[in-house]
Design a protein around this motif. Structure first.
Motif, mmCIF file in Angstrom:
data_model
loop_
_atom_site.group_PDB
_atom_site.id
_atom_site.type_symbol
_atom_site.label_atom_id
_atom_site.label_comp_id
_atom_site.label_asym_id
_atom_site.label_seq_id
_atom_site.Cartn_x
_atom_site.Cartn_y
_atom_site.Cartn_z
ATOM 1 N N ARG A 6 0.941 -1.190 0.018
ATOM 2 C CA ARG A 6 0.101 0.139 -0.217
ATOM 3 C C ARG A 6 0.969 1.264 0.086
ATOM 4 O O ARG A 6 1.765 1.479 0.883
ATOM 5 N N CYS A 7 0.685 2.218 -1.083
ATOM 6 C CA CYS A 7 1.110 3.562 -0.964
ATOM 7 C C CYS A 7 2.501 3.517 -0.833
ATOM 8 O O CYS A 7 3.282 4.242 -0.045
ATOM 9 N N THR A 30 0.601 0.910 -5.229
ATOM 10 C CA THR A 30 -0.094 0.167 -4.400
ATOM 11 C C THR A 30 -0.400 -1.218 -5.406
ATOM 12 O O THR A 30 -0.703 -0.950 -6.780
#
Lengths: 262, 296, 311
Positions: A9-10, A25
C-alpha cells in the motif's frame, strides 16, 4: 474478489533526490498471476526489491501472508513463503546445481546449525530428504543429469530453470519472477510460459511476474499493474491495459504498440 | 583560553599532515577504486628521503622538497605497477591483500636498511632562509618554523592540486575516471596514464607530509602504520573519494586529537580517531560530507 | 572420509615425533601447530564466509592474555584457560562481527586493522592490568589430574607438545565438521552472493557472526597454548604482523580450500628456520609473497591445483 496474499500500500522509495517509487499500490491474490510492467526506469526493479525485502520503503506498508513485513529482511520473508528469481541470473557459482537447491531447502529444516555441526541423526535424515527433493525437482525441470555439475556449465535458459527450481525448494506460497524471459530463445519462452502456468495450477503458487516480453504477460497474467515514473498508471486484464491511452502514452517511443501486437 | 588556542594550532599542524596523506589516499580510491594499505609507507619513505636530501646531500629546503616529491612519485609509480596494473580486471578485494603485503614488505625493508632507531630531520634556520625571518610567536601561540612549514606547504600543494583537477585537461580526465571509468575510456581518456598520475600524485603528497613531519616528530620503519590508519579515518570521515571532504576531515581529526590529548589523556589520543571512524562507518556510511548515492 | 585417511598417518607421525626429536625441533613443531590453528580460523571467516580480517593477532593476544591474567589472579591451570580463552576471544569476535554485518570489503578490512591497533594500544598501555610493554609471566601449564591423582605433568616440553598436538587435532576436526555442515554451506553462500543467500532464506547475520566467533575462538585457543609455551606474554607477540603472517599463510595455500591454508601455515612457519642469519628477512618475504601471490595465483597454490584438476 479472493483474499490478497501479498499486498503493498502506497509504497514510496527515494534515492537521494530521485523518487523511484511514489505511492504504488498492488495486491496479488491467492493463486493469481499478477503482471508488473512498465517502461525502463519506471521503478519495477525498486518495487521488486521493496516487496522481497532487499530495500526498505520510506513510506507505505507491505503485508504478506497476513503479516506486516514492511521492514523484515528478505530472509524472514523467505521463511514466510516468498521465493524469487533475479533479473540478472543469480546462482552460487562455486556450488553444484544440487547444492544450490539444497541450500534453499535449509529454511525448511528443523535441526539447528548446532545439530548439523554435530552431525545428529535428525540433521542427517533431513539433509537426505532435501537431497531427494532437489533431485525430484530437477527431474521435473528435466535437469537431473546436471545435478552434480557446477552451475556455470549450464546455458542461460537452464540456469533460469535452476533459479525457479531453487525457489520451489522452500515450498513457497508466492514466487516473484523478475524478467524470467530475458535472454531466452523463442522456444524457451514457450517452455517458460507452460512451466509458470503449471506452477500455479499444480503447486497452487501465487506469482508476481515482472516482464518485458508482452507475449508472456498476455498469455499468463490474470491481472496487470502498469508502473510509470514510480506510480501505478493502470490496472486490469492484459487486454485492458494494452489499450489504455495512459499506458500507450507512457510507452510511446519505446515501441510498445508494435511489441504488443507482435 | 591561551592554551586552548595553542592546542588548536598544534592540532591544525598535525591535521595538515593528515590532509596531505589522506587526499592522496582518497584520490587513489576515488579514481581507481584501489584501497591502498601501503599509503603510509609513502609517508615513511618521504621521511627518510627528506633526511637523506638534507643531511647527506646537504640541500636547502626547496630543492630538498623537490627531491622528496620526485622520489615519492617514483615509488608511487612502482606501487601502481604492482597494485593496480595487474589487478585491473579483478574485484576490489585483490588490492586489499596485495597492498597490505606491500606495506609489510616495505616496512621490513626499511627495518633492514635503516634500522629500528627513530631518526629526525634537522631543518635549522640556515636551510630555510626566507621562512626563518618570520616571527614564531603570535600572541599567546608559539609556532616554530618547522611546524609553520607544514600547514603552509599543505595549503600550497592542495591548492595547486585543486586547481589542476578543476581547470586542466589532466584534471578533467581524472575526474571523468572517478565518475565512470568505462565512459571515460570510451571518450579517449588514457586510463593507464591516469592511473600513473594518480599514484604518483598521491605518493608525492604523502612523501612530503612524511618529510615535513619528521622535522617535528621522528621517522621510523613502522611510522606509516598509524599514519595510514589515521588517513583512512580521514578518508572515511570525508566520504570515500571526496577531496574537499578529506581536507576538512583531516584538519578536524588533527584538532580533535590535540584537544583529546590535552583535556582527556594522552593515551586516548590515538584511539579517539578509531572510535569516531567505527561510529561513522556504522551510522553514516557515506561520511560526513559524502553524497548519498542511490543504487537500484 | 578421504581426508581422515590422509590425516591419520600425519597425526600418528607427529605423535611419535618427540621420541626422536630434541627440544629445539619440538618447539619449532609447536610453533607450526599454533599457526595451523590461527590460519584455520582465518580460513573459516575469510576463505569460507568471505569476510576479510586483519585482526588475527588481536584475538591471538586476547587468548594469550586471558591465560596470563587468569593464571596470575586466579592461579588456574590450562584446563580452565583453554575454554576461557576461546570464550573471551570469541566474545570479542562477536563484537568485531557486528560491523561486518553492515560493511564489506575494504571498509571491513579497515575496521579490523583499527581493531587490531586498538587492542595493541590497550594491551601495551593498560599497565596495571596487562603489565604494559614488559608483559606478564605465565606459570607452566599445570597437570592433568583426575580426582586428585596426577596422570600427566605438563611442565615438560614433551608432554606440553602432546597437549598442543591434541588440541590442534581437535581444532582441525571441529573446523572440518563446521565447513561441511549446514552452517559451513551457508558461509559459502554468503561469500558467493550475500543478497541471494538472504533471498533464499538464509540468516546472513547469524552466518557472519558465527564465522567471526569461530575464527576468534580458534585464535584465542592458539593464544592460550602460546602463552603457556612461551611462559609469558608481551604486546609485541601479538602485532599486526602476526595478522599479516596468517593472511599470507592462508592466501599462499588457497583460501577456502581447508587443506591449503594448513599447508601454507606449515610451509611459511618452517621457512624462517632455514633462513638462519637471514631470519630478519622473514616479514619481508611474507609481504612479498602476498604481493606476488595475489598477482600470479590469487586463488592460492591448492586452489590453482584444484582448478586445473577439475578441468
Amino acid at each position: 474478489m479472493n483474499t490478497a496474499l501479498l499486498e503493498a500500500r502506497c509504497l514510496v522509495k527515494r534515492f537521494g533526490g530521485v523518487t523511484a517509487v511514489s505511492g504504488a499500490t498492488l495486491a496479488v491474490g491467492e493463486g493469481q498471476i499478477l503482471g508488473l510492467i512498465g517502461p525502463n526506469g519506471s521503478g519495477k526493479s525498486t518495487m521488486v526489491n521493496l516487496l522481497t525485502g532487499e530495500t526498505v520503503p520510506d513510506e507505505g506498508e507491505i503485508v504478506f501472508a497476513g503479516e506486516v513485513v514492511t521492514r523484515l529482511p528478505s530472509y524472514r520473508r523467505a521463511r514466510l513463503g516468498m521465493a524469487r528469481s533475479f533479473q540478472m541470473l543469480r546462482l552460487f557459482g562455486s556450488l553444484t546445481v544440487e547444492d544450490n537447491l539444497v541450500l534453499a531447502g535449509h529454511i525448511r529444516m528443523s535441526a539447528g546449525v548446532i545439530g548439523s555441526a554435530l552431525n545428529s541423526q535428525s540433521a542427517r535424515s533431513e539433509e537426505a530428504a532435501a537431497r531427494t527433493r532437489a533431485r525430484e525437482l530437477l527431474s521435473w525441470f528435466e535437469l537431473e543429469e546436471f545435478a552434480s555439475r557446477s552451475v556455470t556449465a549450464l546455458s542461460i535458459g537452464q540456469q533460469r530453470m535452476v533459479e525457479i527450481a531453487r525457489g520451489l525448494m522452500s515450498e513457497p506460497s508466492m514466487l516473484v519472477l523478475d524478467e524470467p524471459a530475458a535472454g531466452l530463445s523463442p522456444p524457451n519462452v514457450d517452455r517458460l510460459i507452460l512451466l509458470v502456468r503449471r506452477l500455479r495450477d499444480e503447486f497452487g503458487i501465487s506469482i508476481l511476474l515482472v516482464e518485458h516480453v508482452m507475449r508472456v504477460v498476455r498469455e499468463l497474467c490474470d491481472q496487470v499493474v502498469v508502473l510509470d515514473a514510480g506510480r501505478k498508471i493502470a490496472e486490469g486484464t492484459p487486454e485492458q491495459v494494452v489499450n489504455d491511452p495512459l499506458v500507450i502514452e507512457a510507452y510511446i517511443g519505446s515501441g510498445w504498440k508494435r511489441r504488443a501486437q507482435a | 583560553m591561551d592554551l586552548f588556542l595553542q592546542y588548536l594550532v598544534n592540532g591544525a599542524v598535525t591535521g595538515s599532515t593528515y590532509v596531505l596523506v589522506a587526499v592522496g589516499l582518497t584520490l587513489i580510491f576515488g579514481i581507481l577504486g584501489v584501497v591502498n594499505f601501503a599509503h603510509g609507507e609513502f609517508y615513511m619513505i618521504g621521511g627518510y628521503a627528506g633526511i637523506f636530501a638534507v643531511t647527506a646531500m646537504n640541500l636547502p629546503l626547496l630543492p630538498a622538497i623537490v627531491f622528496v616529491l620526485a622520489v615519492a612519485a617514483c615509488v608511487g609509480l612502482a606501487a601502481e605497477a604492482i597494485l593496480h596494473r595487474p589487478m585491473k580486471d579483478r574485484d576490489a578485494t585483490s588490492s586489499i591483500v596485495s597492498s597490505f603485503g606491500l606495506a609489510v614488505a616495505l616496512q621490513n625493508a626499511a627495518l633492514i636498511v635503516m634500522g629500528p632507531q627513530p631518526q629526525r630531520l634537522n631543518l635549522d634556520a640556515s636551510k630555510m632562509p626566507l621562512l626563518s625571518e618570520l616571527p614564531t610567536e603570535f600572541g599567546p601561540v608559539f609556532l616554530p618554523h618547522q611546524r609553520m612549514l607544514i600547514p603552509l606547504t599543505m595549503v600550497a600543494l592542495i591548492g595547486a592540486l585543486y586547481a589542476v583537477l578543476r581547470y586542466t585537461w589532466t584534471g578533467r580526465s581524472l575526474r571523468a575516471m572517478a565518475q565512470h571509468s568505462t565512459v571515460a575510456r570510451l571518450c579517449g581518456v588514457r586510463v593507464d596514464r591516469v592511473a600513473m598520475v594518480t599514484f604518483a600524485t598521491g605518493a608525492a603528497l604523502a612523501g612530503i607530509a612524511g618529510m615535513l613531519m619528521s622535522s617535528v616528530f621522528l621517522v621510523y620503519p613502522i611510522v606509516g602504520n598509524m599514519i595510514a590508519l589515521k588517513a583512512f579515518t580521514v578518508v572515511i570521515l570525508g566520504g570515500m573519494g571526496n577531496v574537499i571532504g578529506a581536507a576538512v576531515a583531516g584538519l578536524l581529526l588533527g584538532v580533535i586529537e590535540s584537544l583529546t590529548s590535552a583535556y582527556v589523556s594522552n593515551s586516548t589520543r590515538d584511539i579517539v580517531g578509531f572510535v569516531i571512524v567505527i561510529g561513522v562507518l556504522l551510522f553514516l556510511p557515506n561520511g560526513l560530507f559524502g553524497k548519498s548515492v542511490g543504487r537500484s | 572420509m578421504k581426508m581422515s585417511i590422509c590425516a591419520l598417518p600425519v597425526i600418528a607421525g607427529l605423535a611419535i615425533a618427540p621420541l626422536g626429536l630434541g627440544g629445539y625441533e619440538l618447539s619449532v613443531l609447536m610453533t607450526i601447530l599454533f599457526y595451523v590453528i590461527l590460519t584455520l580460523g582465518l580460513d573459516l571467516v575469510t576463505g569460507y564466509c568471505g569476510q576479510f580480517s586483519f585482526a588475527t593477532g588481536a584475538f591471538y593476544g586476547i587468548g594469550a592474555y586471558t591465560a596470563a591474567i587468569m593464571s596470575r589472579d586466579l592461579g588456574t591451570s590450562i584446563w580452565w584457560h583453554l575454554p576461557a580463552g576461546a570464550l573471551v576471544a570469541g566474545s570479542f569476535g562477536l563484537l568485531l562481527g557486528i560491523p561486518a554485518l553492515r560493511l564489506t570489503g575494504h571498509f571491513l578490512a579497515i575496521v579490523t586493522i583499527a581493531f587490531q591497533t586498538i587492542m595493541y594500544l590497550a594491551i601495551s598501555q593498560w599497565t596495571s592490568f596487562t603489565g604494559g610493554q614488559v608483559g606478564l609471566h605465565v606459570e607452566s601449564a599445570g597437570k592433568l589430574a583426575v580426582f586428585g591423582t596426577t596422570l600427566f605433568e605438563l611442565g615438560s616440553l614433551r608432554s606440553y607438545y602432546w597437549l598442543t598436538l591434541g588440541v590442534t587435532t581437535v581444532c582441525v576436526l571441529a573446523a572440518w565438521r563446521l565447513v561441511n555442515s549446514r552452517l559451513g554451506k551457508e558461509w559459502v553462500a554468503i561469500r558467493d552472493d550475500e543478497t541471494l543467500a538472504s533471498a533464499i532464506g538464509l540468516n546472513t547475520t547469524r552466518g557472519k557472526l558465527t564465522a567471526f566467533v569461530a575464527y576468534a575462538a580458534l585464535a584465542g585457543i592458539a593464544g592460550v597454548l602460546t602463552a603457556h609455551s612461551l611462559r609469558g606474554v608481551t604486546p609485541d607477540d601479538f602485532t599486526i604482523w602476526i595478522s599479516a603472517t596468517v593472511v599470507a599463510m592462508m592466501m599462499l595455500g588457497g583460501r577456502g580450500t581447508f587443506i591449503g591454508p594448513i599447508i601454507g601455515a606449515v610451509v611459511l612457519a618452517i621457512v624462517p628456520e632455514f633462513l638462519g642469519r637471514y631470519a630478519e628477512y622473514k616479514m619481508l618475504i611474507y609481504g612479498t609473497i602476498l604481493v606476488i601471490g595475489m598477482t600470479l595465483v590469487p586463488e592460492g597454490v591448492i586452489g590453482r591445483l584444484r582448478r586445473s584438476a577439475s578441468r
